[in-house]
Design a protein around this motif. Sequence first.
Motif, PDB file in Angstrom:
ATOM      1  N   CYS A 168       8.277  -8.278   3.451  1.00 15.32           N
ATOM      2  CA  CYS A 168       9.673  -8.700   3.549  1.00 15.32           C
ATOM      3  C   CYS A 168      10.658  -7.560   3.321  1.00 15.32           C
ATOM      4  CB  CYS A 168       9.948  -9.794   2.528  1.00 15.32           C
ATOM      5  SG  CYS A 168       8.944 -11.242   2.796  1.00 15.32           S
ATOM      6  N   ASN A 169      10.177  -6.408   2.924  1.00 10.68           N
ATOM      7  CA  ASN A 169      11.080  -5.292   2.656  1.00 10.68           C
ATOM      8  C   ASN A 169      11.383  -4.563   3.968  1.00 10.68           C
ATOM      9  OD1 ASN A 169      12.318  -2.933   1.892  1.00 10.68           O
ATOM     10  ND2 ASN A 169      10.985  -2.597   0.110  1.00 10.68           N
ATOM     11  N   THR A 170      12.549  -4.844   4.538  1.00  8.50           N
ATOM     12  CA  THR A 170      12.879  -4.323   5.871  1.00  8.50           C
ATOM     13  C   THR A 170      12.965  -2.803   5.893  1.00  8.50           C
ATOM     14  OG1 THR A 170      15.172  -4.725   5.322  1.00  8.50           O
ATOM     15  CG2 THR A 170      14.091  -6.363   6.718  1.00  8.50           C
ATOM     16  N   ALA A 171      13.230  -2.199   4.735  1.00  4.01           N
ATOM     17  CA  ALA A 171      13.367  -0.742   4.691  1.00  4.01           C
ATOM     18  C   ALA A 171      12.073  -0.052   5.114  1.00  4.01           C
ATOM     19  CB  ALA A 171      13.762  -0.300   3.284  1.00  4.01           C
ATOM     20  N   LEU A 172      10.955  -0.748   4.950  1.00  2.00           N
ATOM     21  CA  LEU A 172       9.666  -0.130   5.266  1.00  2.00           C
ATOM     22  C   LEU A 172       9.285  -0.260   6.740  1.00  2.00           C
ATOM     23  CD1 LEU A 172       7.659  -1.450   2.171  1.00  2.00           C
ATOM     24  CD2 LEU A 172       8.448   0.887   2.546  1.00  2.00           C
ATOM     25  N   TRP A 173       9.974  -1.164   7.444  1.00  2.00           N
ATOM     26  CA  TRP A 173       9.528  -1.498   8.795  1.00  2.00           C
ATOM     27  C   TRP A 173       9.555  -0.316   9.764  1.00  2.00           C
ATOM     28  CZ3 TRP A 173      11.907  -7.005  10.029  1.00  2.00           C
ATOM     29  CH2 TRP A 173      11.385  -7.907   9.090  1.00  2.00           C
ATOM     30  N   ASN A 174      10.535   0.565   9.572  1.00  2.58           N
ATOM     31  CA  ASN A 174      10.553   1.723  10.465  1.00  2.58           C
ATOM     32  C   ASN A 174      10.276   3.023   9.719  1.00  2.58           C
ATOM     33  OD1 ASN A 174      12.955   1.698   9.136  1.00  2.58           O
ATOM     34  ND2 ASN A 174      14.151   2.490  10.869  1.00  2.58           N
ATOM     35  N   ASP A 175       9.666   2.852   8.535  1.00  2.32           N
ATOM     36  CA  ASP A 175       9.242   4.023   7.777  1.00  2.32           C
ATOM     37  C   ASP A 175       7.931   4.508   8.397  1.00  2.32           C
ATOM     38  OD1 ASP A 175       8.041   5.730   5.996  1.00  2.32           O
ATOM     39  OD2 ASP A 175       8.488   4.531   4.215  1.00  2.32           O
ATOM     40  N   ALA A 177       5.591   6.661   7.707  1.00  2.00           N
ATOM     41  CA  ALA A 177       4.379   6.759   6.886  1.00  2.00           C
ATOM     42  C   ALA A 177       3.777   5.387   6.620  1.00  2.00           C
ATOM     43  CB  ALA A 177       4.702   7.446   5.567  1.00  2.00           C
ATOM     44  N   PHE A 178       4.637   4.399   6.545  1.00  2.00           N
ATOM     45  CA  PHE A 178       4.188   3.043   6.241  1.00  2.00           C
ATOM     46  C   PHE A 178       3.718   2.324   7.511  1.00  2.00           C
ATOM     47  CE2 PHE A 178       4.934  -1.497   5.761  1.00  2.00           C
ATOM     48  CZ  PHE A 178       4.386  -1.772   4.522  1.00  2.00           C
ATOM     49  N   ALA A 179       4.540   2.356   8.541  1.00  2.00           N
ATOM     50  CA  ALA A 179       4.298   1.528   9.725  1.00  2.00           C
ATOM     51  C   ALA A 179       3.324   2.154  10.718  1.00  2.00           C
ATOM     52  CB  ALA A 179       5.621   1.221  10.417  1.00  2.00           C
ATOM     53  N   HIS A 180       3.241   3.489  10.718  1.00  2.00           N
ATOM     54  CA  HIS A 180       2.390   4.128  11.721  1.00  2.00           C
ATOM     55  C   HIS A 180       1.162   4.822  11.130  1.00  2.00           C
ATOM     56  CE1 HIS A 180       6.116   4.297  14.546  1.00  2.00           C
ATOM     57  NE2 HIS A 180       5.580   3.109  14.457  1.00  2.00           N
ATOM     58  N   ASP A 181       0.744   4.323   9.971  1.00  2.00           N
ATOM     59  CA  ASP A 181      -0.408   4.913   9.304  1.00  2.00           C
ATOM     60  C   ASP A 181      -1.682   4.481  10.026  1.00  2.00           C
ATOM     61  OD1 ASP A 181      -2.439   5.654   7.668  1.00  2.00           O
ATOM     62  OD2 ASP A 181      -1.852   4.378   5.976  1.00  2.00           O
ATOM     63  N   ASP A 182      -2.344   5.424  10.692  1.00  2.00           N
ATOM     64  CA  ASP A 182      -3.496   5.053  11.511  1.00  2.00           C
ATOM     65  C   ASP A 182      -4.733   4.693  10.690  1.00  2.00           C
ATOM     66  OD1 ASP A 182      -2.411   5.120  14.070  1.00  2.00           O
ATOM     67  OD2 ASP A 182      -2.423   7.325  14.062  1.00  2.00           O
ATOM     68  N   SER A 183      -4.698   4.995   9.389  1.00  2.00           N
ATOM     69  CA  SER A 183      -5.844   4.607   8.576  1.00  2.00           C
ATOM     70  C   SER A 183      -5.770   3.125   8.214  1.00  2.00           C
ATOM     71  CB  SER A 183      -5.917   5.457   7.310  1.00  2.00           C
ATOM     72  OG  SER A 183      -4.807   5.152   6.486  1.00  2.00           O
ATOM     73  N   ASN A 184      -4.613   2.513   8.462  1.00  2.00           N
ATOM     74  CA  ASN A 184      -4.487   1.085   8.197  1.00  2.00           C
ATOM     75  C   ASN A 184      -5.299   0.307   9.237  1.00  2.00           C
ATOM     76  OD1 ASN A 184      -3.212  -1.589   8.907  1.00  2.00           O
ATOM     77  ND2 ASN A 184      -2.208  -1.168   6.951  1.00  2.00           N
ATOM     78  N   PRO A 226       1.837  -3.029  15.056  1.00  2.00           N
ATOM     79  CA  PRO A 226       2.488  -4.316  14.777  1.00  2.00           C
ATOM     80  C   PRO A 226       3.921  -4.171  14.263  1.00  2.00           C
ATOM     81  CG  PRO A 226       0.242  -4.323  13.941  1.00  2.00           C
ATOM     82  CD  PRO A 226       0.516  -2.934  14.437  1.00  2.00           C
ATOM     83  N   TYR A 227       4.146  -3.158  13.404  1.00  2.00           N
ATOM     84  CA  TYR A 227       5.486  -3.041  12.827  1.00  2.00           C
ATOM     85  C   TYR A 227       6.534  -2.617  13.855  1.00  2.00           C
ATOM     86  CZ  TYR A 227       4.586  -4.336   8.073  1.00  2.00           C
ATOM     87  OH  TYR A 227       4.302  -5.069   6.950  1.00  2.00           O
ATOM     88  N   GLY A 234       3.964  -2.556  -4.363  1.00  2.00           N
ATOM     89  CA  GLY A 234       3.371  -3.866  -4.097  1.00  2.00           C
ATOM     90  C   GLY A 234       3.296  -4.140  -2.606  1.00  2.00           C
ATOM     91  N   GLU A 235       4.385  -3.844  -1.901  1.00  2.00           N
ATOM     92  CA  GLU A 235       4.442  -4.123  -0.464  1.00  2.00           C
ATOM     93  C   GLU A 235       3.414  -3.277   0.289  1.00  2.00           C
ATOM     94  OE1 GLU A 235       8.275  -5.628   0.923  1.00  2.00           O
ATOM     95  OE2 GLU A 235       6.986  -6.906  -0.247  1.00  2.00           O
ATOM     96  N   GLN A 236       3.233  -2.046  -0.186  1.00  2.00           N
ATOM     97  CA  GLN A 236       2.252  -1.170   0.461  1.00  2.00           C
ATOM     98  C   GLN A 236       0.853  -1.802   0.384  1.00  2.00           C
ATOM     99  OE1 GLN A 236       2.887   2.183   1.805  1.00  2.00           O
ATOM    100  NE2 GLN A 236       0.881   1.740   2.693  1.00  2.00           N
ATOM    101  N   LEU A 237       0.522  -2.304  -0.814  1.00  2.00           N
ATOM    102  CA  LEU A 237      -0.797  -2.921  -0.973  1.00  2.00           C
ATOM    103  C   LEU A 237      -0.914  -4.211  -0.179  1.00  2.00           C
ATOM    104  CD1 LEU A 237      -2.013  -2.609  -4.666  1.00  2.00           C
ATOM    105  CD2 LEU A 237      -2.948  -1.575  -2.617  1.00  2.00           C
ATOM    106  N   ILE A 238       0.196  -4.957  -0.107  1.00  2.00           N
ATOM    107  CA  ILE A 238       0.177  -6.215   0.650  1.00  2.00           C
ATOM    108  C   ILE A 238      -0.145  -5.917   2.112  1.00  2.00           C
ATOM    109  CG2 ILE A 238       1.638  -8.082   1.530  1.00  2.00           C
ATOM    110  CD1 ILE A 238       2.960  -8.243  -1.176  1.00  2.00           C
ATOM    111  N   TRP A 239       0.448  -4.872   2.645  1.00  2.00           N
ATOM    112  CA  TRP A 239       0.204  -4.508   4.044  1.00  2.00           C
ATOM    113  C   TRP A 239      -1.213  -3.974   4.231  1.00  2.00           C
ATOM    114  CZ3 TRP A 239       0.043  -4.825   8.865  1.00  2.00           C
ATOM    115  CH2 TRP A 239      -0.033  -3.738   9.753  1.00  2.00           C
TER     116      TRP A 239
END
Lengths: 489, 299
Positions: A406-413, A415-422, A432-433, A393-398
């Motif tokens: 709100c899931n802090t575990a993802l903030w420095n993940d 694959a999640f935070a530095h995905d350039d296709s975002n 931003p993250y 859910g959080e992935q789609l929200i981002w």
Amino acid sequence: MKKKVLATLLSVAMVSSVLAGCGGSGDSASTESGSEAAETTDAAEETADDAAAEEGTEEAAAEEEIPTSTFGDPNGTHLEMWTFVELHGQHYGNMVEKWNEENPDRTIEITCTTYPYADMHTKLLTSLTAGTGAPDICDVEIGQFPNVVAGESTWLVPMNDYAAPYLETMVKARMDVYAGADGNYYGIPYHVGAFVMYYNVAAMSEAMGLSQDEVIAKIDSVVTWDDYAALGQEYVDAIATEGKYWTSVDTAGVDWQWIAMAEYGDDWTGGFDEPANVQLDSVKQMLTMEQNWVNSGLAQVSPDGHVDLEAGFQNILDHNIVSFPKAMWYMSRFTNYMPEESGNWYIAKCPVFEAGQPCSVGVGGTGTVVTQQSANIELAAEFLAWAKMSEEGEQLIWDNLGFDVCNTALWNDDAFAHDDSNQYNAFFINYPYDVLYSIKDDIGKIYSVAISPTINEQFCNVTLNDILENGMDVDEALQAAQDVVDLEQ
Amino acid sequence: MNKFKKFFYSQKVAPYVFVLPFILSFAFFWIYPLCSTITMSFQDITPTGTEWVGLKNFSKLLKDTVFHTAILNSFEYMILTLVLLIPFPMLFAVLMDSRLVKAKGFWKACLYVPALTSVVISGTLFRLMFSEYATGQMNVITTFLGLGTFKWLKMKATGLTALLIVCCWRWTGVNMLYFISGLKAIDTALYESADIDGATAWQKFRYVTIPLLKPTTIYVLTISVYAGLSMFMESYMLWAGPDSPNNIGLTIVGYLYKRGITKNQLGYGSAVGIVLLVIALAINIVQLVLNGTFKKEED
């Protein structure tokens, strides 16, 4: 004799129209057209043609299109969902497809209806009060949340158990703002809404004759509001053009006051136990600073009151302001309304009054609730918690909504935070993250309690206008605000 | 069957049968809400229960400065609409009734069409026109006239002007139609005899039209007083909600909406409604008495 008949007719017309107007307060569903309805009555008594015409008008108004979308398995359990942002509805649509894949034995069909902001909250409150007609799941904006959460477990389903599997990595402050006075969690958040500073590096480097890296270095060295104002002065002096400002201060939003309070650890609402007090030093300090900026020409008053409006977007596009503080969810306004600004903007920490203070606060937000009127409370609540709090859910929200989840575990993940296709990662100069992660422990919270709407209303309607538009003395304006607040507590 | 027929053909019963639908809907939609509004104004209604609080809501209204602003705004608005929406529509009606104007149907339609448009749509358009940004329609016009730009919806005077413009735009045609129907009822023989006596156009207007239009004028005045005091939609649309800077656009009904609906304080909202009812009734009764509407016929 004729006159007497007229007199009677007039009295009836008058009394009935007055009654129709007052009836609105009891019968809330039609209040918005209440005054119009009263006039319809008057017209009807004069000529039938007029009346027909008036009714036509109302029908036309009622026929305005309300976007409704249905997603999921037509044979599954049907859930009704209301929101005031169409994109939010689509999020549940995406999530319901995933849910049905993972839970073939408990499939869901969801109908999401998007109403205008005020209408949706009015409809929700009315249906909750009436005890019938409420949807299973509903988005509630944080400013309206106290009115809804007043019904606690009579109206809403406590989400504690359903949220439990995800709580460990969630920002607790964001769960707390959607809690009731009884301590239960009633709303599930989309985002942190961390307050940060947005800078137009391209415009600054052009005006100041510096390279982008030099400008970024200057921005990074800003720690206090004094540093921020000094950099702003440098920019304003460099550009020296009328109508070009460093920033704009808000008269229709209290974000600036929130960040001031968060930096000093204050809260004007007093939380659930203390009485509200708006005459805080932090608030005074911020207002005085803003007033000085307006007077010195460093800042303008935001057109139409704040930057999150059409006039605000235009102002940013015209480079009338080149920096402003706002919550991280404002990123989506850039991609949606100001795509031509791509690559120009940089996100940084918000300045503080004294070095070492926490530099952010969670601003705005939408808590999603499950109502007690739902026929499938268990399923609705479980689905809601999963759709908004699980990693999927959080992935789609981002990706789709552009929120700081709100899931802090993802903030420095990575694959999640530095995905350039975002699209948001691509839009801004920095990730931003990375900013969010660097202020992880600095995000304060301001309570949203019964008195909050009163405070917000008084500030946005009167106090901020008095101080920033009319140049009223800060102490005097705050005293007036406190008087209004005291009347309510 | 005979009994049934007799019942309906009875001159005593039939009138009641005919008015019954009206009486029922009147009782159900008007009398009942009025009574429940009065009861609710003495209560504190919360999601978890209802509590009798006596006069607390009313005593709070006495201290509520925002409510006082709302009353003041509604009064100013009402008085200004009376000043604008009685003489001008009357003038237009007389013009439409005279031989001076060609293509009357067209002009009548032009003036009346605004009343048919949805306030929601027109209000939104007006809001954009009165935008404080330099590209707003009104600011383009004022800049062209060399007056500079205004923050229309932020200042009291310009905000009220905007409201009055919307109001006149919307209601001039409706009031004009009332006056036209009033004019149609005036016997043309009176004008002919005035002509024979050598009356000027102004004398005919002053001594024939105005006195004979009095019943219509009183009707328009009565509904305008109430419509002015209960104005809500125009301000709601212009400021995109019940909130406006320094409460310049807040009206009594706007406040009722804000308290009763937005904040879900139905008890307090009901008290606001009762105050509005009392004010509107008082003004109109005084006005009707002064105009002699309740006097016995002398003929």
